[in-house]
Every structure is written in C-alpha cells, then in structure tokens.
Design a protein around this motif. Structure first.
Motif, PDB file in Angstrom:
ATOM      1  N   LYS A 144       6.534 -11.445  -3.100  1.00  0.00           N
ATOM      2  CA  LYS A 144       6.356 -12.807  -3.622  1.00  0.00           C
ATOM      3  C   LYS A 144       7.241 -13.797  -2.874  1.00  0.00           C
ATOM      4  O   LYS A 144       6.815 -14.896  -2.539  1.00  0.00           O
TER       5      LYS A 144
ATOM      6  N   GLY B 179      -4.282  -8.153 -20.373  1.00  0.00           N
ATOM      7  CA  GLY B 179      -3.779  -6.777 -20.354  1.00  0.00           C
ATOM      8  C   GLY B 179      -3.264  -6.350 -19.004  1.00  0.00           C
ATOM      9  O   GLY B 179      -2.679  -5.271 -18.861  1.00  0.00           O
TER      10      GLY B 179
ATOM     11  N   PHE C 299       4.390   5.788  -5.210  1.00  0.00           N
ATOM     12  CA  PHE C 299       4.408   5.842  -6.682  1.00  0.00           C
ATOM     13  C   PHE C 299       3.457   6.941  -7.147  1.00  0.00           C
ATOM     14  O   PHE C 299       3.797   7.760  -8.001  1.00  0.00           O
ATOM     15  N   GLU C 300       2.279   6.961  -6.538  1.00  0.00           N
ATOM     16  CA  GLU C 300       1.257   7.924  -6.919  1.00  0.00           C
ATOM     17  C   GLU C 300       1.731   9.359  -6.701  1.00  0.00           C
ATOM     18  O   GLU C 300       1.433  10.253  -7.488  1.00  0.00           O
TER      19      GLU C 300
ATOM     20  N   GLY D 218       0.837  -1.211   0.000  1.00  0.00           N
ATOM     21  CA  GLY D 218       0.000   0.000   0.000  1.00  0.00           C
ATOM     22  C   GLY D 218       0.866   1.252   0.000  1.00  0.00           C
ATOM     23  O   GLY D 218       0.615   2.211  -0.739  1.00  0.00           O
TER      24      GLY D 218
ATOM     25  N   GLY E 284     -12.157 -17.533 -10.646  1.00  0.00           N
ATOM     26  CA  GLY E 284     -11.770 -16.287  -9.966  1.00  0.00           C
ATOM     27  C   GLY E 284     -11.045 -15.364 -10.926  1.00  0.00           C
ATOM     28  O   GLY E 284     -10.105 -15.773 -11.601  1.00  0.00           O
TER      29      GLY E 284
ATOM     30  N   LEU F 155      -2.057 -13.899  -3.371  1.00  0.00           N
ATOM     31  CA  LEU F 155      -2.448 -13.974  -1.961  1.00  0.00           C
ATOM     32  C   LEU F 155      -3.762 -14.750  -1.827  1.00  0.00           C
ATOM     33  O   LEU F 155      -3.919 -15.590  -0.926  1.00  0.00           O
ATOM     34  N   VAL F 156      -4.688 -14.468  -2.737  1.00  0.00           N
ATOM     35  CA  VAL F 156      -5.962 -15.198  -2.745  1.00  0.00           C
ATOM     36  C   VAL F 156      -5.678 -16.694  -2.961  1.00  0.00           C
ATOM     37  O   VAL F 156      -6.225 -17.554  -2.264  1.00  0.00           O
TER      38      VAL F 156
ATOM     39  N   ILE G 105      -8.200 -19.668 -11.486  1.00  0.00           N
ATOM     40  CA  ILE G 105      -8.050 -18.240 -11.174  1.00  0.00           C
ATOM     41  C   ILE G 105      -6.962 -17.611 -12.049  1.00  0.00           C
ATOM     42  O   ILE G 105      -6.030 -18.298 -12.479  1.00  0.00           O
TER      43      ILE G 105
ATOM     44  N   ALA H  66       7.404  -5.758  -5.177  1.00  0.00           N
ATOM     45  CA  ALA H  66       6.541  -6.867  -5.600  1.00  0.00           C
ATOM     46  C   ALA H  66       7.304  -8.187  -5.507  1.00  0.00           C
ATOM     47  O   ALA H  66       6.781  -9.197  -5.031  1.00  0.00           O
TER      48      ALA H  66
ATOM     49  N   ASN I 288     -10.866  -8.712  -0.160  1.00  0.00           N
ATOM     50  CA  ASN I 288      -9.552  -9.181   0.294  1.00  0.00           C
ATOM     51  C   ASN I 288      -9.485 -10.706   0.280  1.00  0.00           C
ATOM     52  O   ASN I 288     -10.492 -11.376   0.081  1.00  0.00           O
TER      53      ASN I 288
ATOM     54  N   MET J 228       8.602  -0.353  -7.428  1.00  0.00           N
ATOM     55  CA  MET J 228       7.400  -1.191  -7.274  1.00  0.00           C
ATOM     56  C   MET J 228       7.732  -2.635  -7.610  1.00  0.00           C
ATOM     57  O   MET J 228       7.269  -3.567  -6.953  1.00  0.00           O
TER      58      MET J 228
END
Ligand code: B1M
Length: 216
Positions: free
Chosen positions: A75, A103, A57-58, A51, A149, A112-113, A98, A71, A202, A67
């Motif tokens: 992982k 794109g 980044f924003e 987050g 999913g 995570l799911v 899933i 990431a 989540n 990023m």
C-alpha cells in the motif's frame, strides 16, 4: 544499466515480500526518480511479491502477520506510485463506484484497480472493504456512476457479488450502471452466471474494459 534495473526491482520485491514498511517509501521514490516505469514496479515487483507471500502462507511458511506487513508495504509503495501513473490527465473519463464486497477485507488488488483507473482519468469513489449491498446502491445513485466495480478475494464472499447485482435490480438502477467484477477467485463464467457486464483478471485490463463499457 540492465543490472541496476534488475537489482532495483528485486530490492523492491524483497522489501514488500519481507514487509519492511520502514524502507519501502524511500526505496519506491528513489526508483521512480531513477526513471523506473511505475507500471514496471507494479508488474515486476509488487504483484509478484504478493503472489509469493500468498504461496508461502498456503504452504505454512508465512503467517497472517507476515501477510499484513507485506500488504501494508504494498500500500505504501502504491501511494508513491499513483501520482506517476498519468499525471497529465485532467478531463474525466467516467465515474466509477468501487469496493470490496461484504465480509471481505482484501483491498490491495482493488486499490490497484483504483490507481490505474484514476491514472486513466476516471473519477473513482472508493467505498473501501466489507461493503454491504445497500451502500453500493446508494453510492451509485448519489454519484450517478457509469460503472460499479466489485472486488472479492474469497470463495466465501464472491457470492456476495450476486447479492449486490440483485440489490441494483430491486433499486431500479441495474440498466443505468455497468457492473464489473474481479478478484482472484472470479472467472468469466462466474461473471456471466451472476449477470455482471464484465470480468477482468487484472488492473490494466480493468481500465480497458471500463472504457469499452462506456464507449470511450
Ligand atoms: Co488473505 N487469503 N485471508 N489476507 N490473502 C488469500 C486471498 C488466499 C488465496 C491465501 C491462500 O490461502 N493462499 C486465501 C483465500 C482462499 C479462498 O477463499 N479460496 C485467503 C484467506 C483464507 C484469508 C483469511 C480467511 C485467512 C484467515 O484469517 N485464516 C482472511 C480473511 C479475511 C477477510 O477478508 N474476511 C485473510 C486475510 C488476509 C490479510 C488481512 C492478512 C491480507 C489482506 C490485506 C489487505 O488486502 N489489505 C491477506 C492477503 C494479503 C492475501 C494474499 C496473500 C494476497 C492478496 C493480494 O493482495 N494479492 C492472498 C493470496 C494470493 O492472492 N496469492 C490471500 C495481490 C493483488 C494485486 O492481487 O487481489 O488478486 P489480487 O488483485 C488483482 C486481480 O485479482 C484483479 O486486479 C488485481 C491487480 O492485478 N482484481 C480486479 C481485483 N479486484 C478487481 C476488481 C475489478 C477488476 C480486477 O473490477 C472491479
């Protein structure tokens, strides 16, 4: 003890935030072996770190290479945490296909799911990222999946979810498979609009919803 706990979580948070991919595996393992709850590492270190890197980044304080490193660190940590999530579960709860839609290359939330679902005993066929609609359809048919999913992180790719649902209709499998959608830009109303069976915000909720959808 409380301080140790807070330091451990904060170390992992900083390690992922700063993309220290060389340190993250050993640190995660030492926290797990030091009796930190796997869920606690995910909820209080890994997700907040992602987050924060997104917020940076924003606001122009972090860039794509930052990023990517965060990431990758997330992982690596998740791979170490996975076996701790629910090691005893042996009986299959249900079958899930899933993937992240065409794109879209974001896969941390989806992974995570996957980890949580596998931990809850689901058999998961993970198609990866940038998955076109026909690949989803073929995988559902091939594996006789109970649940499909779909994950999307971009406002430009979330519309692809409806394309997948329409492809399921055309292939005659829509009534046989429950479709779950999720990802940062997805909402309950969007999910309803495109004809999905469920939206979850989540990974924990995704497991509960998946069980509910197949009556477990
Ligand atoms: Co991207 N990116 N990114 N990015 N990136 C976002 C999404 C963004 C919000 C950043 C920002 O501007 N603040 C923004 C999207 C804006 C928008 O669409 N409105 C953005 C952008 C713009 C881009 C690029 C276009 C940047 C560029 O090239 N100019 C580009 C697009 C590439 C592409 O996909 N075609 C891009 C690239 C990347 C990286 C490759 C560098 C990297 C991804 C690496 C990877 O995933 N392997 C990356 C990252 C890391 C992010 C942020 C920082 C973090 C995403 C993340 O992993 N979050 C993100 C900003 C942010 O979200 N704050 C951002 C942590 C994760 C645990 O949460 O994925 O939401 P999340 O998953 C949650 C829930 O959503 C839910 O459960 C998960 C766990 O609780 N969930 C589901 C997810 N899928 C589910 C499925 C379900 C159920 C629940 O059922 C099936």
């Amino acid at each position: 003890m409380k301080e140790l706990l807070e330091n451990g979580l904060s170390n992992l948070y900083q390690t992922v935030l700063n993309g220290k991919i060389k340190d993250v595996k050993d640190l995660t393992l030492s926290l797990l072996e030091g009796n930190f709850e796997p869920q606690q590492l995910i909820d209080n270190a890994l997700i907040p770190a992602m987050g924060e890197i997104g917020a940076r980044f924003e606001s122009g304080k972090a860039f794509i290479p930052n990023m990517l490193l965060s990431a990758k660190a997330m992982k690596i940590a998740l791979e170490e945490i996975k076996p701790y999530l629910n090691p005893e579960k042996k009986v299959s709860t249900g079958k899930v296909v899933i993937g992240t839609v065409k794109g879209d290359l974001h896969d941390i939330g989806k992974n995570l799911v996957v980890a949580m679902m596998e931990g809850a005993g689901f058999e998961v066929i993970n198609l990866g990222v940038d998955v076109p609609e026909d690949k989803f359809v073929n995988a559902v048919i091939e594996h006789n999946a109970d649940i499909l999913g779909l994950s999307a992180l971009l406002t430009t790719t979330m519309t692809q979810m409806e394309t997948v649902i329409n492809a399921c209709e055309r292939a005659g499998i829509r009534k046989k498979v429950k479709i779950m959608v999720g990802g940062a830009p997805i909402s309950e109303s969007f999910s309803k609009k495109i004809g999905a069976d469920a939206f979850t915000g989540n990974a924990n909720a995704a497991v509960l919803t998946a069980k509910r959808l197949i009556g477990k």
